[in-house]
Design a protein around this motif. Sequence first.
Motif, PDB file in Angstrom:
ATOM      1  N   UNK A  39       0.800  -1.220   0.022  1.00  0.00           N
ATOM      2  CA  UNK A  39      -0.108  -0.059  -0.112  1.00  0.00           C
ATOM      3  C   UNK A  39       0.973   1.212   0.113  1.00  0.00           C
ATOM      4  N   UNK A  40       2.214   1.190   0.261  1.00  0.00           N
ATOM      5  CA  UNK A  40       2.954   2.366   0.662  1.00  0.00           C
ATOM      6  C   UNK A  40       3.149   3.336  -0.808  1.00  0.00           C
ATOM      7  N   UNK A  41       2.933   4.552  -0.516  1.00  0.00           N
ATOM      8  CA  UNK A  41       3.514   5.453  -1.321  1.00  0.00           C
ATOM      9  C   UNK A  41       2.221   5.814  -2.621  1.00  0.00           C
ATOM     10  N   UNK A  42       0.924   5.323  -1.912  1.00  0.00           N
ATOM     11  CA  UNK A  42      -0.008   5.411  -3.094  1.00  0.00           C
ATOM     12  C   UNK A  42      -1.360   5.766  -2.237  1.00  0.00           C
ATOM     13  N   UNK A  43      -2.161   6.650  -2.962  1.00  0.00           N
ATOM     14  CA  UNK A  43      -3.404   6.950  -2.219  1.00  0.00           C
ATOM     15  C   UNK A  43      -4.484   5.764  -2.632  1.00  0.00           C
ATOM     16  N   UNK A  44      -5.328   5.328  -2.074  1.00  0.00           N
ATOM     17  CA  UNK A  44      -6.060   4.105  -2.442  1.00  0.00           C
ATOM     18  C   UNK A  44      -7.621   4.313  -2.260  1.00  0.00           C
ATOM     19  N   UNK A  45      -8.328   4.113  -3.219  1.00  0.00           N
ATOM     20  CA  UNK A  45      -9.967   4.140  -3.059  1.00  0.00           C
ATOM     21  C   UNK A  45     -10.226   3.164  -1.696  1.00  0.00           C
ATOM     22  N   UNK A  46     -11.355   3.639  -1.173  1.00  0.00           N
ATOM     23  CA  UNK A  46     -11.666   2.809   0.214  1.00  0.00           C
ATOM     24  C   UNK A  46     -12.450   1.460  -0.500  1.00  0.00           C
ATOM     25  N   UNK A 168     -14.456  13.073  -6.965  1.00  0.00           N
ATOM     26  CA  UNK A 168     -13.293  13.066  -8.033  1.00  0.00           C
ATOM     27  C   UNK A 168     -12.253  14.021  -7.495  1.00  0.00           C
ATOM     28  N   UNK A 169     -12.649  15.119  -7.063  1.00  0.00           N
ATOM     29  CA  UNK A 169     -11.383  15.827  -6.691  1.00  0.00           C
ATOM     30  C   UNK A 169     -10.789  15.327  -5.350  1.00  0.00           C
ATOM     31  N   UNK A 170     -11.582  14.953  -4.664  1.00  0.00           N
ATOM     32  CA  UNK A 170     -10.683  14.161  -3.343  1.00  0.00           C
ATOM     33  C   UNK A 170      -9.664  13.223  -3.962  1.00  0.00           C
ATOM     34  N   UNK A 171     -10.128  12.167  -4.697  1.00  0.00           N
ATOM     35  CA  UNK A 171      -9.207  11.427  -5.110  1.00  0.00           C
ATOM     36  C   UNK A 171      -8.285  11.810  -6.065  1.00  0.00           C
ATOM     37  N   UNK A 172      -8.318  12.608  -6.910  1.00  0.00           N
ATOM     38  CA  UNK A 172      -7.518  13.305  -7.898  1.00  0.00           C
ATOM     39  C   UNK A 172      -6.415  14.172  -7.295  1.00  0.00           C
ATOM     40  N   UNK A 173      -6.928  15.076  -6.302  1.00  0.00           N
ATOM     41  CA  UNK A 173      -6.114  16.158  -5.809  1.00  0.00           C
ATOM     42  C   UNK A 173      -5.821  16.094  -4.477  1.00  0.00           C
ATOM     43  N   UNK A 174      -6.728  15.665  -3.562  1.00  0.00           N
ATOM     44  CA  UNK A 174      -6.515  15.857  -2.000  1.00  0.00           C
ATOM     45  C   UNK A 174      -5.656  14.866  -1.602  1.00  0.00           C
ATOM     46  N   UNK A 175      -6.194  13.482  -1.989  1.00  0.00           N
ATOM     47  CA  UNK A 175      -5.634  12.201  -1.189  1.00  0.00           C
ATOM     48  C   UNK A 175      -4.156  12.203  -1.653  1.00  0.00           C
ATOM     49  N   UNK A 176      -3.891  12.601  -2.955  1.00  0.00           N
ATOM     50  CA  UNK A 176      -2.371  12.377  -3.295  1.00  0.00           C
ATOM     51  C   UNK A 176      -1.459  13.232  -2.298  1.00  0.00           C
ATOM     52  N   UNK A 177      -2.121  14.534  -1.907  1.00  0.00           N
ATOM     53  CA  UNK A 177      -1.319  15.549  -1.248  1.00  0.00           C
ATOM     54  C   UNK A 177      -1.009  14.872   0.194  1.00  0.00           C
ATOM     55  N   UNK A 183       2.821   7.468   4.799  1.00  0.00           N
ATOM     56  CA  UNK A 183       3.293   6.781   4.101  1.00  0.00           C
ATOM     57  C   UNK A 183       2.208   6.274   3.148  1.00  0.00           C
ATOM     58  N   UNK A 184       1.049   6.201   3.223  1.00  0.00           N
ATOM     59  CA  UNK A 184      -0.259   5.572   2.429  1.00  0.00           C
ATOM     60  C   UNK A 184      -1.488   6.669   2.815  1.00  0.00           C
ATOM     61  N   UNK A 185      -2.494   6.494   1.976  1.00  0.00           N
ATOM     62  CA  UNK A 185      -3.594   6.912   2.402  1.00  0.00           C
ATOM     63  C   UNK A 185      -4.879   6.244   1.640  1.00  0.00           C
ATOM     64  N   UNK A 186      -6.065   6.650   2.317  1.00  0.00           N
ATOM     65  CA  UNK A 186      -7.309   5.886   1.768  1.00  0.00           C
ATOM     66  C   UNK A 186      -8.412   7.021   1.721  1.00  0.00           C
ATOM     67  N   UNK A 187      -8.971   7.126   0.611  1.00  0.00           N
ATOM     68  CA  UNK A 187     -10.019   8.190   0.502  1.00  0.00           C
ATOM     69  C   UNK A 187     -11.296   7.587   0.060  1.00  0.00           C
ATOM     70  N   UNK A 188     -12.459   8.014   0.758  1.00  0.00           N
ATOM     71  CA  UNK A 188     -13.840   7.346   0.652  1.00  0.00           C
ATOM     72  C   UNK A 188     -14.434   7.822  -0.738  1.00  0.00           C
ATOM     73  N   UNK A 189     -14.580   6.793  -1.667  1.00  0.00           N
ATOM     74  CA  UNK A 189     -15.109   7.200  -2.985  1.00  0.00           C
ATOM     75  C   UNK A 189     -16.362   6.806  -3.392  1.00  0.00           C
ATOM     76  N   UNK A 190     -17.278   7.041  -2.390  1.00  0.00           N
ATOM     77  CA  UNK A 190     -18.820   6.927  -2.584  1.00  0.00           C
ATOM     78  C   UNK A 190     -19.353   7.769  -1.606  1.00  0.00           C
ATOM     79  N   UNK A 191     -20.589   8.018  -2.034  1.00  0.00           N
ATOM     80  CA  UNK A 191     -21.583   8.635  -0.999  1.00  0.00           C
ATOM     81  C   UNK A 191     -23.002   8.127  -0.979  1.00  0.00           C
ATOM     82  N   UNK A 192     -23.197   7.271  -0.004  1.00  0.00           N
ATOM     83  CA  UNK A 192     -24.251   6.076   0.001  1.00  0.00           C
ATOM     84  C   UNK A 192     -25.378   7.091   0.222  1.00  0.00           C
TER      85      UNK A 192
END
Length: 203
Positions: A39-46, A168-177, A183-192
Motif C-alpha cells: 500500500x505504501x506510496x499511493x493513495x487508495x480508493x476505499x 473526483x477532486x478528493x481522489x485526484x487532488x486531495x488524497x495524493x497530497x 506513507x499511504x492514504x485511503x479516500x472514501x470514493x462513494x456517497x451512500x
Amino acid sequence: MAFESDSPLDTLWKEYGRVFADFDDLTLARWLAQTLGQLEGKSWRLSHPLVGAYRLAAQIGNDRSIWHKRLATPPAAYAESPCCRAPFLPLLTRDIRESGLICQHCNETLVPFDEIPADLRGEVEAWAKLYEPIHAVAHWDDRQRRHAGGNYDAAYETAAQEAEKLLIKAGAELAPKLLNHYAAAVWEDQDECLEVRPEDVGL
Ligand SMILES: [Zn+2]
C-alpha cells in the motif's frame, strides 16, 4: 462498509473477514506488515479490494491488539498511530471537519482536524465546506423538500452530480497530497446517502 451494523452488506463483510479470523497472531501480523508494503506510496480508493481486505484484517488485528505484541515489523515509512499504535493509515472522508482523518485500524480519529498539516488543512476545509450542504440534501426534512418547489428528485439528482465531482477532486487532488505527510492514504470514493457509487467516481 461500517463493520458494526447488521445490514446485509455488513453481514457479508463479516463473512469475508472470517478468513483472517483463522490466521494465528503471527501470520496475521506478517500479512498486515507485508500488505502495508504494497500500500505504501499511493493513495487508495476505499472500495479497492486490497484496501477492503486490509481493513478486515486490520480490524481483527485491532481486536487482538496485534500491534502491541510487536510480532512483525511494518515498513519504516509508517509512523506509529497515537490511537492504537498501529501503523499510520489515514482515511479521508467528507466528515473531516468533524472527525478528522480516521484510523483504518481502530476507526477512531487518527489526526484531529486542527492537527492536519497547515498546508493541507485549508484546501481540505474548503472542499469539505462545499461538500457539506450538498450531502445534506440527502437528509432534508419534509419542510426543506417542499421548499425545493415540489421537485426534490431534481434537487437530489443535482446534489448527487455535485458530490461525484467533489469525490473526483478528493481522489485526484486531495488524497495524493496526503502522501506528502503519510506513507499511504485511503479516500472514501462513494456517497451512500446520495447513491453515488465508486464506479460513478471516475478519475
Ligand atoms: Zn487507531
